[in-house]
Design a protein around this motif. Structure first.
Motif, PDB file in Angstrom:
ATOM      1  N   GLU A 278       0.865  -1.240  -0.004  1.00 33.97           N
ATOM      2  CA  GLU A 278       0.064  -0.062   0.012  1.00 33.97           C
ATOM      3  C   GLU A 278       0.951   1.203  -0.148  1.00 33.97           C
ATOM      4  OE1 GLU A 278      -2.690   0.245   3.201  1.00 33.97           O
ATOM      5  OE2 GLU A 278      -3.303  -2.015   2.707  1.00 33.97           O
ATOM      6  N   ARG A 279       2.021   1.407   0.611  1.00 33.49           N
ATOM      7  CA  ARG A 279       2.776   2.244   0.671  1.00 33.49           C
ATOM      8  C   ARG A 279       4.129   1.981  -0.115  1.00 33.49           C
ATOM      9  NH1 ARG A 279       4.088   3.839   6.705  1.00 33.49           N
ATOM     10  NH2 ARG A 279       4.547   5.995   5.632  1.00 33.49           N
ATOM     11  N   ALA A 280       4.882   1.067   0.173  1.00 27.81           N
ATOM     12  CA  ALA A 280       5.764   0.789  -0.799  1.00 27.81           C
ATOM     13  C   ALA A 280       5.988  -0.728  -0.920  1.00 27.81           C
ATOM     14  CB  ALA A 280       7.218   1.368   0.061  1.00 27.81           C
ATOM     15  N   THR A 281       6.959  -1.223  -1.720  1.00 20.82           N
ATOM     16  CA  THR A 281       7.458  -2.549  -1.920  1.00 20.82           C
ATOM     17  C   THR A 281       8.793  -2.539  -2.122  1.00 20.82           C
ATOM     18  OG1 THR A 281       5.023  -2.641  -3.132  1.00 20.82           O
ATOM     19  CG2 THR A 281       6.814  -4.569  -3.600  1.00 20.82           C
ATOM     20  N   LEU A 282       9.293  -3.584  -1.310  1.00 22.22           N
ATOM     21  CA  LEU A 282      10.689  -4.002  -1.515  1.00 22.22           C
ATOM     22  C   LEU A 282      10.991  -5.160  -2.600  1.00 22.22           C
ATOM     23  CD1 LEU A 282      11.635  -3.502   2.230  1.00 22.22           C
ATOM     24  CD2 LEU A 282      12.182  -1.774   0.297  1.00 22.22           C
ATOM     25  N   VAL A 283      11.487  -5.048  -3.585  1.00 18.49           N
ATOM     26  CA  VAL A 283      11.554  -6.130  -4.397  1.00 18.49           C
ATOM     27  C   VAL A 283      13.131  -6.692  -4.499  1.00 18.49           C
ATOM     28  CG1 VAL A 283      11.204  -7.130  -6.870  1.00 18.49           C
ATOM     29  CG2 VAL A 283       9.998  -5.142  -5.845  1.00 18.49           C
TER      30      VAL A 283
END
Length: 105
Positions: A17-22
């Motif tokens: 929802e706020r950020a994604t660490l890929v």
């Protein structure tokens, strides 16, 4: 380099929802294990942040499209899937937190 990624492109149901660490990893990569621990801990601490780990060897087309040259490689995405930071190698906790700050503002 692609500037924005969708959940479908990454092969997941949804982004954070706020950020994604890929995280792009490979099976025998020792720094990938340490990176996984750091990213999991940080995503658990920060609401709305998801950590996704992608097996680079199993997703070669995506690796080529994103120009992933080695593992671990971490992409920090904002809520819309825009790549705001990219780092190769094992990241420091402080650097990940700073990158998240840039992603959620």
């Amino acid at each position: 380099m692609i500037g924005q990624l969708s959940a479908a492109v990454l092969g997941v149901e949804r982004l954070g929802e706020r950020a994604t660490l890929v995280q792009f990893s490979s099976a025998f990569c020792q720094p990938c294990r340490a990176t996984r621990r750091v990213l999991e801990e940080i995503s658990a601490m920060v609401g709305g942040v998801v950590h996704l780990e992608i097996d680079a060897e199993a997703h070669l087309e995506l690796v080529r499209r994103l120009e992933i040259a080695g593992t671990p490689t971490v992409l920090v995405l904002d809520a819309g899937g825009r790549v705001v930071r990219r780092a190769q190698g094992q990241p420091r906790r402080a650097d990940v937190i700073a990158a998240l700050g840039a992603a959620v503002t």
